[in-house]
Design a protein around this motif. Sequence first.
Motif, PDB file in Angstrom:
ATOM      1  N   SER A 134      34.076  31.445  45.699  1.00  0.00           N
ATOM      2  CA  SER A 134      34.956  32.558  45.318  1.00  0.00           C
ATOM      3  C   SER A 134      34.801  32.960  43.859  1.00  0.00           C
ATOM      4  O   SER A 134      35.369  33.969  43.429  1.00  0.00           O
ATOM      5  CB  SER A 134      36.419  32.180  45.594  1.00  0.00           C
ATOM      6  OG  SER A 134      36.796  31.047  44.815  1.00  0.00           O
ATOM      7  N   LEU A 135      34.025  32.189  43.069  1.00  0.00           N
ATOM      8  CA  LEU A 135      33.790  32.557  41.670  1.00  0.00           C
ATOM      9  C   LEU A 135      32.616  33.512  41.512  1.00  0.00           C
ATOM     10  O   LEU A 135      32.391  34.047  40.423  1.00  0.00           O
ATOM     11  CB  LEU A 135      33.540  31.307  40.827  1.00  0.00           C
ATOM     12  CG  LEU A 135      34.701  30.317  40.711  1.00  0.00           C
ATOM     13  CD1 LEU A 135      34.310  29.152  39.823  1.00  0.00           C
ATOM     14  CD2 LEU A 135      35.961  30.986  40.185  1.00  0.00           C
ATOM     15  N   HIS A 153      39.307  40.077  49.280  1.00  0.00           N
ATOM     16  CA  HIS A 153      38.992  38.655  49.455  1.00  0.00           C
ATOM     17  C   HIS A 153      39.043  37.885  48.132  1.00  0.00           C
ATOM     18  O   HIS A 153      38.586  36.741  48.060  1.00  0.00           O
ATOM     19  CB  HIS A 153      37.617  38.501  50.104  1.00  0.00           C
ATOM     20  CG  HIS A 153      37.623  38.804  51.576  1.00  0.00           C
ATOM     21  ND1 HIS A 153      38.009  37.882  52.527  1.00  0.00           N
ATOM     22  CD2 HIS A 153      37.330  39.937  52.261  1.00  0.00           C
ATOM     23  CE1 HIS A 153      37.927  38.420  53.738  1.00  0.00           C
ATOM     24  NE2 HIS A 153      37.529  39.674  53.600  1.00  0.00           N
ATOM     25  N   GLY A 154      39.618  38.501  47.111  1.00  0.00           N
ATOM     26  CA  GLY A 154      39.846  37.814  45.848  1.00  0.00           C
ATOM     27  C   GLY A 154      38.632  37.689  44.944  1.00  0.00           C
ATOM     28  O   GLY A 154      38.641  36.880  44.004  1.00  0.00           O
ATOM     29  N   LEU A 155      37.603  38.480  45.198  1.00  0.00           N
ATOM     30  CA  LEU A 155      36.404  38.407  44.377  1.00  0.00           C
ATOM     31  C   LEU A 155      36.509  39.307  43.157  1.00  0.00           C
ATOM     32  O   LEU A 155      37.135  40.365  43.207  1.00  0.00           O
ATOM     33  CB  LEU A 155      35.177  38.826  45.193  1.00  0.00           C
ATOM     34  CG  LEU A 155      34.852  37.986  46.427  1.00  0.00           C
ATOM     35  CD1 LEU A 155      33.708  38.626  47.206  1.00  0.00           C
ATOM     36  CD2 LEU A 155      34.504  36.558  46.048  1.00  0.00           C
ATOM     37  N   GLN A 156      35.881  38.905  42.082  1.00  0.00           N
ATOM     38  CA  GLN A 156      35.747  39.769  40.915  1.00  0.00           C
ATOM     39  C   GLN A 156      34.620  40.763  41.180  1.00  0.00           C
ATOM     40  O   GLN A 156      33.556  40.386  41.682  1.00  0.00           O
ATOM     41  CB  GLN A 156      35.426  38.933  39.684  1.00  0.00           C
ATOM     42  CG  GLN A 156      35.275  39.737  38.396  1.00  0.00           C
ATOM     43  CD  GLN A 156      35.067  38.840  37.191  1.00  0.00           C
ATOM     44  OE1 GLN A 156      35.578  37.714  37.151  1.00  0.00           O
ATOM     45  NE2 GLN A 156      34.318  39.305  36.215  1.00  0.00           N
ATOM     46  N   ILE A 157      34.845  42.020  40.826  1.00  0.00           N
ATOM     47  CA  ILE A 157      33.861  43.070  41.073  1.00  0.00           C
ATOM     48  C   ILE A 157      33.252  43.534  39.751  1.00  0.00           C
ATOM     49  O   ILE A 157      33.971  43.786  38.780  1.00  0.00           O
ATOM     50  CB  ILE A 157      34.492  44.290  41.774  1.00  0.00           C
ATOM     51  CG1 ILE A 157      35.312  43.856  42.993  1.00  0.00           C
ATOM     52  CG2 ILE A 157      33.410  45.298  42.171  1.00  0.00           C
ATOM     53  CD1 ILE A 157      34.541  43.129  44.059  1.00  0.00           C
ATOM     54  N   ALA A 158      31.929  43.644  39.720  1.00  0.00           N
ATOM     55  CA  ALA A 158      31.237  44.328  38.625  1.00  0.00           C
ATOM     56  C   ALA A 158      30.774  45.663  39.185  1.00  0.00           C
ATOM     57  O   ALA A 158      29.917  45.715  40.079  1.00  0.00           O
ATOM     58  CB  ALA A 158      30.051  43.513  38.125  1.00  0.00           C
ATOM     59  N   SER A 249      32.605  35.363  35.148  1.00  0.00           N
ATOM     60  CA  SER A 249      33.718  35.244  36.080  1.00  0.00           C
ATOM     61  C   SER A 249      35.002  34.976  35.306  1.00  0.00           C
ATOM     62  O   SER A 249      35.043  34.146  34.402  1.00  0.00           O
ATOM     63  CB  SER A 249      33.463  34.099  37.064  1.00  0.00           C
ATOM     64  OG  SER A 249      34.602  33.917  37.888  1.00  0.00           O
ATOM     65  N   SER A 250      36.038  35.720  35.654  1.00  0.00           N
ATOM     66  CA  SER A 250      37.343  35.520  35.006  1.00  0.00           C
ATOM     67  C   SER A 250      38.297  34.787  35.950  1.00  0.00           C
ATOM     68  O   SER A 250      39.477  34.674  35.684  1.00  0.00           O
ATOM     69  CB  SER A 250      37.948  36.871  34.621  1.00  0.00           C
ATOM     70  OG  SER A 250      38.114  37.692  35.764  1.00  0.00           O
ATOM     71  N   VAL A 251      37.755  34.254  37.056  1.00  0.00           N
ATOM     72  CA  VAL A 251      38.590  33.592  38.070  1.00  0.00           C
ATOM     73  C   VAL A 251      38.429  32.097  37.949  1.00  0.00           C
ATOM     74  O   VAL A 251      37.716  31.447  38.705  1.00  0.00           O
ATOM     75  CB  VAL A 251      38.183  34.059  39.486  1.00  0.00           C
ATOM     76  CG1 VAL A 251      39.209  33.561  40.508  1.00  0.00           C
ATOM     77  CG2 VAL A 251      38.065  35.559  39.559  1.00  0.00           C
ATOM     78  N   GLY A 252      39.028  31.533  36.900  1.00  0.00           N
ATOM     79  CA  GLY A 252      39.091  30.091  36.784  1.00  0.00           C
ATOM     80  C   GLY A 252      37.849  29.410  36.251  1.00  0.00           C
ATOM     81  O   GLY A 252      37.741  28.190  36.292  1.00  0.00           O
ATOM     82  N   ASP A 253      36.865  30.159  35.745  1.00  0.00           N
ATOM     83  CA  ASP A 253      35.655  29.530  35.229  1.00  0.00           C
ATOM     84  C   ASP A 253      35.288  30.210  33.931  1.00  0.00           C
ATOM     85  O   ASP A 253      35.182  31.419  33.851  1.00  0.00           O
ATOM     86  CB  ASP A 253      34.509  29.687  36.238  1.00  0.00           C
ATOM     87  CG  ASP A 253      33.252  28.989  35.758  1.00  0.00           C
ATOM     88  OD1 ASP A 253      33.347  27.821  35.394  1.00  0.00           O
ATOM     89  OD2 ASP A 253      32.194  29.627  35.773  1.00  0.00           O
ATOM     90  N   THR A 254      35.067  29.414  32.890  1.00  0.00           N
ATOM     91  CA  THR A 254      34.778  29.979  31.578  1.00  0.00           C
ATOM     92  C   THR A 254      33.387  29.608  31.083  1.00  0.00           C
ATOM     93  O   THR A 254      33.058  29.863  29.931  1.00  0.00           O
ATOM     94  CB  THR A 254      35.823  29.498  30.539  1.00  0.00           C
ATOM     95  OG1 THR A 254      35.807  28.059  30.509  1.00  0.00           O
ATOM     96  CG2 THR A 254      37.213  29.974  30.911  1.00  0.00           C
TER      97      THR A 254
END
Length: 258
Positions: A134-135, A153-158, A249-254
């Motif tokens: 999901s990242l 589905h909770g994905l980050q979109i570019a 990714s801004s969804v929990g991963d840096t």
Amino acid sequence: MKLPVDLNADLGEGAGHDDELLGFVTSASIACGFHAGDADTIHQSIVAARDHNVAVGAHPSLFDRENFGRKELLVTPEEVFDAVTYQLGVFQAIAESAGVRPNHVKPHGALYNMATRDNKIADAIARAIAKADSLLILFAPDKSALARAGEAHGLQIAREVFADRNYLVDGSLVPRSRPDALLHDPEKAAAHVLRMLREGKVRSVDGKDVDVRAETICLHGDTPGAVEFARALRASLEKEGVTVRAPKSSVGDTTDPA
């Protein structure tokens, strides 16, 4: 201009100049074997991108090597889900063996075009990506069925735009069967891209403005003159103060991609 933007190219497709392109792009979408490539080319492409500090992503396709994945086929959403799941699984395993975390997914060719307008196909792709990781960032045109499915589905979109393609008035790409499908002049392409970044608009071949959102810019690695095109485009963007870098990714991963 302080707006950061990604510059991506499709690699691992046998064009013969991938290493040169990697000097100018910040993301590489790598063919996963269904339209081009195999396990060896996937591994080579991932390692080359890693060594150039370029983020990597999977470039899944319909199973259609004969037409390079550019012919729309009659497929069910479950067939699309299975095809994308299969390709992502292979890609992720090879990337892991090379010590690389995949950063994004960009459907290829006809699958991409189908997913921009078909809600069920788009949902199948997004569902497969979300289940795999999901990242992963999904590359998709703004306001498309694919972008909406990814968000659902909770994905980050570019949001993706195309440097080397012309647009129709409905925001879709001019079909490759037409002689005006491609932009070959890098100076014209740079002006095309800069307007998308500054104004959020692109002039269609019909002479009307179309709203766009540019977060990642695609140029096709299999187009003749792709290296020179990429070199000139990146130089033009940086001259105008655009920061060219891969999305994170801004969804929990840096962690940094690639």
